[in-house]
Write a protein that holds these residues in place. Structure first.
Motif, short mmCIF file in Angstrom:
data_model
loop_
_atom_site.label_atom_id
_atom_site.label_comp_id
_atom_site.label_asym_id
_atom_site.label_seq_id
_atom_site.Cartn_x
_atom_site.Cartn_y
_atom_site.Cartn_z
N PHE A 1 0.88 -1.22 0.01
CA PHE A 1 0.14 -0.02 0.11
C PHE A 1 0.75 1.13 0.01
N GLU A 2 0.24 2.31 -0.54
CA GLU A 2 1.23 3.67 -0.84
C GLU A 2 0.26 4.97 -0.31
N LEU A 3 1.02 5.89 0.36
CA LEU A 3 0.56 7.15 0.26
C LEU A 3 1.36 8.25 -0.72
N PHE A 4 0.66 8.80 -1.39
CA PHE A 4 1.32 9.76 -2.31
C PHE A 4 0.61 10.97 -2.63
N ASP A 5 1.51 12.01 -3.44
CA ASP A 5 0.83 13.29 -3.61
C ASP A 5 0.61 13.45 -5.12
N ARG A 6 -0.14 14.70 -5.38
CA ARG A 6 -0.62 14.64 -6.62
C ARG A 6 -1.41 13.92 -7.36
N GLY A 7 -2.28 13.20 -6.42
CA GLY A 7 -3.26 12.23 -6.68
C GLY A 7 -4.46 12.89 -7.57
N ASP A 8 -4.87 12.26 -8.58
CA ASP A 8 -6.00 12.89 -9.39
C ASP A 8 -6.83 11.79 -9.93
N ARG A 9 -7.93 11.23 -9.24
CA ARG A 9 -8.69 10.24 -9.39
C ARG A 9 -8.04 9.04 -9.74
N ALA A 10 -7.81 8.64 -11.16
CA ALA A 10 -7.18 7.46 -11.69
C ALA A 10 -5.79 7.64 -12.12
N LYS A 11 -5.27 8.90 -12.00
CA LYS A 11 -4.16 9.49 -12.79
C LYS A 11 -2.95 8.77 -12.23
N ARG A 12 -2.82 8.32 -10.99
CA ARG A 12 -1.68 7.54 -10.53
C ARG A 12 -1.42 6.18 -11.45
N LEU A 13 -2.54 5.70 -11.88
CA LEU A 13 -2.39 4.45 -12.56
C LEU A 13 -1.75 4.48 -14.07
N ASP A 14 -1.69 5.53 -14.49
CA ASP A 14 -1.30 6.11 -15.78
C ASP A 14 0.22 6.19 -15.83
N VAL A 15 0.97 4.96 -15.67
CA VAL A 15 2.53 5.08 -15.41
C VAL A 15 3.32 5.81 -16.60
N TYR A 16 2.69 6.16 -17.73
CA TYR A 16 3.38 6.91 -18.79
C TYR A 16 3.31 8.24 -18.47
N ASN A 17 2.32 8.74 -17.63
CA ASN A 17 2.06 10.31 -17.52
C ASN A 17 1.97 10.74 -16.17
N TYR A 18 2.46 9.71 -15.30
CA TYR A 18 2.46 10.06 -13.80
C TYR A 18 3.80 9.94 -13.25
N THR A 19 4.56 10.86 -12.86
CA THR A 19 5.69 10.84 -12.38
C THR A 19 5.64 10.89 -10.65
N LEU A 20 6.16 10.08 -10.09
CA LEU A 20 6.12 10.09 -8.51
C LEU A 20 7.06 11.05 -8.13
N LYS A 21 6.65 11.71 -6.87
CA LYS A 21 7.53 12.91 -6.45
C LYS A 21 7.53 12.76 -4.84
N ASN A 22 6.53 12.85 -4.19
CA ASN A 22 6.68 12.36 -2.60
C ASN A 22 5.70 11.06 -2.65
N ALA A 23 6.21 10.05 -1.97
CA ALA A 23 5.27 9.06 -1.68
C ALA A 23 6.00 7.99 -0.56
N LEU A 24 5.02 7.29 -0.05
CA LEU A 24 5.64 6.03 1.09
C LEU A 24 4.91 4.68 0.63
N PHE A 25 5.96 3.79 0.19
CA PHE A 25 5.63 2.47 -0.22
C PHE A 25 5.77 1.35 1.02
N PHE A 26 4.85 0.86 1.32
CA PHE A 26 4.86 -0.20 2.28
C PHE A 26 4.63 -1.51 1.60
N SER A 27 5.61 -2.38 1.88
CA SER A 27 5.67 -3.57 1.11
C SER A 27 5.66 -4.77 2.10
N ASN A 28 5.02 -5.60 2.04
CA ASN A 28 4.84 -6.99 2.84
C ASN A 28 4.62 -8.20 2.28
N SER A 29 5.69 -8.93 2.40
CA SER A 29 5.73 -10.33 2.14
C SER A 29 5.53 -11.43 2.98
N PHE A 30 4.70 -12.32 2.58
CA PHE A 30 4.25 -13.37 3.49
C PHE A 30 4.94 -14.84 3.43
#
Length: 422
Positions: free
Chosen positions: A173-202
């Motif tokens: 799960f993540e927290l990030f800035d500049r979210g705009d509806r589904a814009k974060r899912l467009d990897v070609y037109n969205y560049t990460l700036k500030n974000a927290l990535f929490f990863s969990n493997s089981f």
């Protein structure tokens, strides 16, 4: 020579039959494991009603052969409070977002969320309310502007079976800035700036958690891997995830376990405004993750000054099971702080007042609000050494709402507990 060849052929055939038998047995094992997992998923509205009404009491045979009810809860309650004795998460005071998916149709994707994969609302056997099943891809929450100090909470159901020989998937799960509806899912037109990535493997004997923090598109901090031995006891059950952000400081809890406490992990300023949840591609009966009861809140409650100066402290951070006076363990950190504030002024008298939303009828809500106030009093006295003579209780039911009951966030604000100096 012919006999030798025949013996060799028989040996090869026996080996193949054995291998086939092992594969068949393994397949049966996997099928049985999946069948066990399939039992927890229910898409019918009737199962939600059963979950809200509560489980059927467990019955055991007595020595005389007759059936008797076995009361569960008191011993577990003591164990829970002991386990959470060092739990110091304090939820934010002002609710900014609350979603338990009650407004969404079963089998559909939630209306206010966004995805590039698929997910659906389901009910889970033995669990209350509705859950978002992450079937594939990423799920994006509604957007909202987050302040520099805020908290995030959600329940995560971990549908993993220790009996399965399959490789367990991960959850992210993540927290990030500049979210705009589904814009974060467009990897070609969205560049990460500030974000927290929490990863969990089981795994079958542990969970490995880690954080990757970004600031202005650069890595700010990458935490060490945190190995949570024994976490597998939470498989096939719900875990409460709690996150506290205070400017650059980050703290993360899974249940009563503090996973991370990092003083300079968050971008400054971060300007976060959206969350992302990501799980494996799955189908019914296979390993999967489910989320519910997402609450994002701002502000840090100052119980002592509010009780002493204004004579009133109001919180919806004390949470209860649905239609119940049972306090959720995730509330213990806040209750502990309230107890400390009351004990600092031993001559103070406090009235605890319960409030509900308008689900159900007026009479049942009034009764429930009294019971919830009494539950808070009992835990303060029995577990946190507050003198009983300092406390009294009352209940208002749904008669004094703070917000409209037409929305999930309004209902969440109306479900509250007041502490009034008298």
């Amino acid at each position: 020579m012919v006999k030798k060849i025949l013996y060799m052929m028989l040996a090869v055939q026996a080996t193949c039959l054995a291998a086939h038998g092992q594969g068949f047995l393994k397949g049966l094992g996997e099928k049985a494991s999946r069948a066990g997992q399939e039992l927890i998923i229910r898409k019918g509205a009737k199962k939600i009603e059963n979950a809200i009404d509560g489980p059927v009491p467990t019955k055991n045979k007595s020595s005389a052969g007759e059936m008797r009810e076995v009361k569960l809860g008191e011993e577990k309650k003591v164990t829970e409070i002991t386990a959470y004795s060092k739990f110091d998460f304090i939820p934010g005071e002002n609710t900014l977002l609350f979603d338990n998916f009650e407004q969404d149709a079963m089998g559909e994707f939630p209306l206010k969320w966004f995805t590039n994969g698929s997910g659906e609302i389901v009910s889970l056997e033995g669990q209350q309310g509705k859950w978002l099943q992450i079937n594939s891809g990423s799920m994006l929450s509604p957007t909202l502007k987050l302040p520099e100090n805020f908290t995030v909470e959600f329940d995560l159901f971990v549908n993993l079976d220790l009996k399965s020989s399959a490789v367990f998937p991960g959850f992210h799960f993540e927290l990030f800035d500049r979210g705009d509806r589904a814009k974060r899912l467009d990897v070609y037109n969205y560049t990460l700036k500030n974000a927290l990535f929490f990863s969990n493997s089981f795994d079958r004997d542990k969970v490995v958690a880690a954080l990757d923090s970004r600031e202005n598109n650069n890595q700010k901090l990458k935490s060490d891997k945190v190995f949570l031995a024994g976490f597998q006891s939470n498989y096939r059950s719900a875990v409460h995830v709690a996150l506290s952000i205070q400017k650059e400081r980050l703290r993360l809890w899974y249940g009563q376990i503090k996973v991370l406490d990092l003083p300079t992990a968050v971008a400054n300023p971060a300007n976060f405004n959206q969350m992302l949840f990501n799980g494996p591609k799955t189908r019914e009966g296979y390993p999967a993750f489910y989320i519910s009861n997402l609450r994002i809140a701002s502000g840090s409650p100052d119980m002592r000054s509010k009780l002493l100066d204004s004579g009133r402290f109001v919180t919806n951070g004390i949470q209860f099971d649905v239609n119940s006076d049972k306090i959720k363990p995730a509330s213990y950190g806040l209750i502990k702080e309230i107890a400390n504030a009351i004990n600092e002024s031993p001559t103070m008298k406090i009235k605890i007042v319960g409030h509900t939303d308008n689900d159900g009828n007026v009479e049942s809500n009034l009764s429930l609000s009294f019971k919830r106030a009494e539950s808070v009093k009992r835990i303060l006295v029995d577990s946190y050494n507050v003198k009983e003579a300092m406390l009294s209780t009352d209940g208002k039911g749904s008669n004094e709402p703070l917000s409209s009951n037409a929305t999930a966030i309004g209902k969440a604000e109306n479900r509250r507990v007041e502490f009034i100096k008298i």
